[in-house]
Design a protein around this motif. Structure first.
Motif, mmCIF file in Angstrom:
data_model
loop_
_atom_site.group_PDB
_atom_site.id
_atom_site.type_symbol
_atom_site.label_atom_id
_atom_site.label_comp_id
_atom_site.label_asym_id
_atom_site.label_seq_id
_atom_site.Cartn_x
_atom_site.Cartn_y
_atom_site.Cartn_z
ATOM 1 N N GLY A 100 0.856 -1.464 0.238
ATOM 2 C CA GLY A 100 -0.215 -0.092 -0.319
ATOM 3 C C GLY A 100 0.544 1.419 0.281
ATOM 4 O O GLY A 100 0.207 2.472 0.548
ATOM 5 N N LEU A 101 1.758 1.775 -0.344
ATOM 6 C CA LEU A 101 2.868 2.658 -0.486
ATOM 7 C C LEU A 101 1.689 3.849 -1.414
ATOM 8 O O LEU A 101 1.601 3.403 -3.022
ATOM 9 C CB LEU A 101 3.683 2.182 -1.690
ATOM 10 C CG LEU A 101 5.015 1.178 -0.934
ATOM 11 C CD1 LEU A 101 6.455 0.871 -1.267
ATOM 12 C CD2 LEU A 101 4.871 1.206 0.641
ATOM 13 N N PRO A 102 2.299 5.267 -1.356
ATOM 14 C CA PRO A 102 1.622 6.260 -1.809
ATOM 15 C C PRO A 102 2.491 6.175 -3.099
ATOM 16 O O PRO A 102 3.256 5.151 -3.202
ATOM 17 C CB PRO A 102 1.627 7.241 -1.198
ATOM 18 C CG PRO A 102 3.095 7.152 -0.204
ATOM 19 C CD PRO A 102 3.384 5.348 -0.276
ATOM 20 N N SER A 103 1.988 7.459 -3.962
ATOM 21 C CA SER A 103 2.395 8.050 -5.104
ATOM 22 C C SER A 103 3.948 8.036 -5.460
ATOM 23 O O SER A 103 4.294 8.909 -4.293
ATOM 24 C CB SER A 103 1.768 8.430 -6.529
ATOM 25 O OG SER A 103 1.566 9.895 -6.373
ATOM 26 N N GLY A 104 4.501 8.551 -6.234
ATOM 27 C CA GLY A 104 5.895 8.872 -6.104
ATOM 28 C C GLY A 104 5.802 10.631 -5.929
ATOM 29 O O GLY A 104 6.500 11.120 -5.151
ATOM 30 N N GLU A 105 4.537 10.751 -6.549
ATOM 31 C CA GLU A 105 4.135 12.446 -6.797
ATOM 32 C C GLU A 105 3.761 12.729 -5.981
ATOM 33 O O GLU A 105 3.842 14.121 -5.833
ATOM 34 C CB GLU A 105 3.089 12.657 -8.443
ATOM 35 C CG GLU A 105 3.596 12.360 -9.492
ATOM 36 C CD GLU A 105 3.477 11.233 -10.666
ATOM 37 O OE1 GLU A 105 3.752 10.486 -11.114
ATOM 38 O OE2 GLU A 105 3.399 9.735 -9.292
ATOM 39 N N ASP A 146 7.508 13.136 -19.350
ATOM 40 C CA ASP A 146 8.401 12.984 -19.783
ATOM 41 C C ASP A 146 10.051 12.394 -19.019
ATOM 42 O O ASP A 146 10.613 11.720 -19.623
ATOM 43 C CB ASP A 146 8.620 14.429 -20.778
ATOM 44 C CG ASP A 146 7.817 14.697 -21.725
ATOM 45 O OD1 ASP A 146 7.195 13.700 -22.355
ATOM 46 O OD2 ASP A 146 7.853 15.507 -22.516
ATOM 47 N N GLU A 147 9.733 13.039 -17.769
ATOM 48 C CA GLU A 147 10.998 12.825 -17.457
ATOM 49 C C GLU A 147 10.803 10.861 -16.844
ATOM 50 O O GLU A 147 11.379 10.271 -17.513
ATOM 51 C CB GLU A 147 11.118 13.559 -16.395
ATOM 52 C CG GLU A 147 11.939 15.043 -16.600
ATOM 53 C CD GLU A 147 11.936 15.564 -15.000
ATOM 54 O OE1 GLU A 147 12.960 16.372 -14.900
ATOM 55 O OE2 GLU A 147 10.565 16.144 -14.814
ATOM 56 N N LEU A 148 9.471 10.642 -16.879
ATOM 57 C CA LEU A 148 8.950 9.661 -16.618
ATOM 58 C C LEU A 148 9.363 8.300 -17.413
ATOM 59 O O LEU A 148 9.542 7.019 -16.969
ATOM 60 C CB LEU A 148 7.536 9.577 -15.798
ATOM 61 C CG LEU A 148 8.032 9.785 -13.942
ATOM 62 C CD1 LEU A 148 6.218 10.473 -13.941
ATOM 63 C CD2 LEU A 148 8.635 9.593 -12.870
ATOM 64 N N GLY A 149 9.266 8.596 -18.824
ATOM 65 C CA GLY A 149 8.884 8.036 -19.862
ATOM 66 C C GLY A 149 7.804 7.407 -20.398
ATOM 67 O O GLY A 149 7.463 6.579 -21.044
ATOM 68 N N GLN A 150 6.710 7.629 -19.391
ATOM 69 C CA GLN A 150 5.304 7.067 -19.475
ATOM 70 C C GLN A 150 4.339 7.984 -18.416
ATOM 71 O O GLN A 150 4.538 8.255 -17.607
ATOM 72 C CB GLN A 150 4.920 5.694 -19.517
ATOM 73 C CG GLN A 150 4.985 4.934 -17.937
ATOM 74 C CD GLN A 150 4.739 3.955 -18.531
ATOM 75 O OE1 GLN A 150 5.391 2.846 -18.931
ATOM 76 N NE2 GLN A 150 3.368 3.026 -17.294
ATOM 77 N N SER A 151 3.115 7.636 -19.312
ATOM 78 C CA SER A 151 2.255 8.548 -17.989
ATOM 79 C C SER A 151 1.384 6.986 -17.173
ATOM 80 O O SER A 151 1.005 6.311 -18.190
ATOM 81 C CB SER A 151 0.913 9.838 -18.943
ATOM 82 O OG SER A 151 -0.044 9.916 -17.940
ATOM 83 N N TRP A 152 1.533 7.459 -16.073
ATOM 84 C CA TRP A 152 1.086 6.265 -15.199
ATOM 85 C C TRP A 152 -0.635 7.291 -14.746
ATOM 86 O O TRP A 152 -1.160 7.702 -14.432
ATOM 87 C CB TRP A 152 1.221 6.221 -13.451
ATOM 88 C CG TRP A 152 3.379 5.637 -13.828
ATOM 89 C CD1 TRP A 152 4.043 5.875 -14.018
ATOM 90 C CD2 TRP A 152 3.033 3.655 -13.861
ATOM 91 N NE1 TRP A 152 5.137 5.046 -14.169
ATOM 92 C CE2 TRP A 152 4.592 3.905 -13.922
ATOM 93 C CE3 TRP A 152 1.853 2.865 -13.616
ATOM 94 C CZ2 TRP A 152 4.850 3.130 -14.224
ATOM 95 C CZ3 TRP A 152 3.263 1.972 -13.524
ATOM 96 C CH2 TRP A 152 4.322 1.470 -13.720
ATOM 97 N N PRO A 153 -1.546 6.305 -15.111
ATOM 98 C CA PRO A 153 -3.275 6.724 -14.681
ATOM 99 C C PRO A 153 -3.238 7.193 -13.924
ATOM 100 O O PRO A 153 -4.212 8.312 -13.443
ATOM 101 C CB PRO A 153 -4.015 4.947 -14.897
ATOM 102 C CG PRO A 153 -2.901 4.325 -15.042
ATOM 103 C CD PRO A 153 -1.549 4.733 -15.451
ATOM 104 N N HIS A 154 -2.884 6.637 -12.713
ATOM 105 C CA HIS A 154 -3.901 7.148 -11.796
ATOM 106 C C HIS A 154 -2.557 8.007 -10.478
ATOM 107 O O HIS A 154 -2.338 8.186 -9.164
ATOM 108 C CB HIS A 154 -4.591 6.984 -10.210
ATOM 109 C CG HIS A 154 -5.358 6.399 -11.218
ATOM 110 N ND1 HIS A 154 -6.451 6.798 -11.410
ATOM 111 C CD2 HIS A 154 -5.503 4.334 -11.530
ATOM 112 C CE1 HIS A 154 -7.105 5.765 -12.141
ATOM 113 N NE2 HIS A 154 -7.291 4.261 -11.877
ATOM 114 N N GLY A 155 -1.403 8.195 -10.620
ATOM 115 C CA GLY A 155 0.493 8.343 -10.394
ATOM 116 C C GLY A 155 1.437 6.949 -10.255
ATOM 117 O O GLY A 155 0.711 6.235 -10.316
ATOM 118 N N THR A 156 2.792 7.521 -10.102
ATOM 119 C CA THR A 156 3.935 6.258 -10.518
ATOM 120 C C THR A 156 4.016 5.582 -9.167
ATOM 121 O O THR A 156 3.643 6.148 -8.108
ATOM 122 C CB THR A 156 5.049 7.070 -10.690
ATOM 123 O OG1 THR A 156 4.718 8.459 -11.732
ATOM 124 C CG2 THR A 156 6.114 6.232 -11.197
#
Length: 461
Positions: free
Chosen positions: A357-362, A376-386
């Motif tokens: 249950g970790l939170p997102s990086g953002e 762009d830095e992440l290399g892709q878009s995650w739907p709800h957070g990385t």
């Protein structure tokens, strides 16, 4: 240097695969638990199928896809190749989550089978009385080594007699473990040469090695990983997010299941063990769990910079991608798996963050007052957070030039390791914060190279 007493909790010793999916939750050594560094943040919650695609062969975490675009050593980092393995040794020293990667154990029920202290429990276990098989019967102040001193002792089936079987998983962790055994034995000789009473020699040697190890963590390892300025700030100003009281330490899941898994991204594609030796991948070529033949020994100066020797091989740059040997782990490491994706360490890291249950990086980034990474830095878009683990690797790529952790990963790691030392009343940072190393120094300050030189080279002289 004073000699505080150290308590070694008992535990059940058992052979186990390092990453087996089927092992049961072990009984903990004490009341050690995991907890939250940022308890107010919500879990990210990502589709496990998306995580498995990202971490599997050909996914965004697979470095093999870009290898043909690189020159030889084209993804080398600044620091030497041995440092992520030293980080793995630290991880084994302070945390052991025996729960299955597929879940089934709630985060609040997880138990840490290690005491959350940087006390070299992985080396000393329960000491000469509780773990006599680790020590020399003729000189119980010293560790027993393999017949030629290059391996740990083993039983007739080749199973390591070792303080933590995870340190036998591959050649590098085993070589560092053996180096620590040599260092302890040499410290015993050094103390005797300096007139320490025999009744005090073992305890003094244990404390001497442990404190020098702790010093290396604070003054050599951490500055390379998170930057000297952050380390100095945390030492001077204290920990803001992780400051457990004395004897109440725990391991934050944000550390164990994300930030301190950074080292998986630093594993090189291949390694030389000796000068002009062949280039070998970590797995399966250098897998452990068996006797270490004399022709497969690691010269540690190949992975750590030591005065008088050529520069060591460098770690891989941190960029969110793992070497092929980690995307396809051998069965000796994983045990039997139900799905091929579970052979990928990237899949395991991503799923572990989901099951705990970790939170997102953002979200963590915003809490710390840091501008989050862009798509762009992440290399892709995650739907709800990385996922936090992947975010910290990409943050290191873009905010740490691939050489060190960025502001989120660096803050978590620095505060946890320094916070654990401050919560341990027997650590040098708690008991004698002005203490300085007493072992010989070859440069301007004591570091890993000095410990290796003192232990291995002098012990074999």
């Amino acid at each position: 240097m004073s000699a505080p007493s150290h308590h070694h909790g008992s535990r059940v010793a058992a052979r186990d695969h390092c990453l087996s999916l089927v092992r049961a939750v072990d009984r903990p050594t004490g009341a050690a638990r995991y907890g939250r560094m940022f308890p107010g943040l919500d879990p990210l919650g990502t589709d496990p199928q998306l995580l498995m695609r990202a971490g599997s062969d050909g996914g965004i975490c697979d470095a093999a896809a870009v290898l043909d675009q690189l020159s030889p050593d084209g993804d080398d980092a600044t620091e030497a190749a041995g440092w992520p393995f030293f980080g793995q040794l630290i991880a084994h020293d302070i945390t052991a989550d025996r729960s299955p990667i597929t879940g089934g154990v709630g985060p609040e029920e997880l138990r840490n089978a290690r005491s959350p202290k940087l006390n070299l429990e992985i080396v000393y276990s329960d000491g000469p009385i509780g773990s006599p098989y680790l020590f020399d019967h003729g000189d119980p102040a010293k560790f027993l080594l393999g017949p030629d001193g290059g391996d740990v002792p083993r039983n007739q089936q080749g199973v390591a007699l070792i303080g933590d079987p995870r340190n036998d998983v591959h050649l590098f962790s085993l070589s560092l473990h053996v180096a620590l055994l040599h260092a302890h034995n040499r410290i015993v000789d050094w103390l005797r040469e300096n007139g320490v009473p025999e009744a005090e020699v073992f305890d003094r040697a244990r404390i001497t090695l442990t404190w020098h190890y702790q010093w290396i963590v604070v003054h050599d390892f951490l500055p390379r990983l998170v930057g000297a300025s952050l380390v100095e700030h945390v030492l001077a100003e204290g920990c803001r997010w992780f400051a457990p009281p004395s004897l109440e330490a725990y391991i934050p899941l944000e550390f164990a299941d994300a930030a301190f898994r950074y080292g998986h991204g630093q594993i090189r594609h291949t390694y030389r063990l000796v000068d002009d030796g062949p280039a070998l991948p970590l797995f399966p070529d250098l897998v452990g769990f068996g006797p270490l033949p004399a022709d497969r020994r690691l010269d540690l100066t190949q992975v750590f910079d030591v005065p008088g020797r050529p520069p060591a091989q460098r770690a891989k740059r941190i960029d969110g991608r793992l070497a092929a040997s980690l995307i396809g782990l051998p069965e000796q490491v994983t045990g039997e798996v139900d799905a091929a994706a579970y052979r990928s360490l990237a899949v395991r890291d991503l799923l572990r963050g989901e099951t705990t249950g970790l939170p997102s990086g953002e979200t963590v980034s915003r809490l710390l007052g840091v501008t989050p990474l862009t798509d762009d830095e992440l290399g892709q878009s995650w739907p709800h957070g990385t996922p936090l683990w992947f975010y910290i690797l990409k943050e290191a790529e873009h905010r740490g030039a691939g050489d060190r952790l960025g502001p989120v990963g660096g803050r978590i790691v620095a505060e946890v390791l320094i916070g654990l030392l401050r919560a341990d009343p027997a650590s040098y940072l708690s008991l004698e914060p002005d203490w300085e190393p007493a072992l010989p120094v070859t440069g301007s300050g004591f570091g890993m190279a000095d410990l290796l030189t003192f232990g291995i080279h002098r012990d074999q002289a």
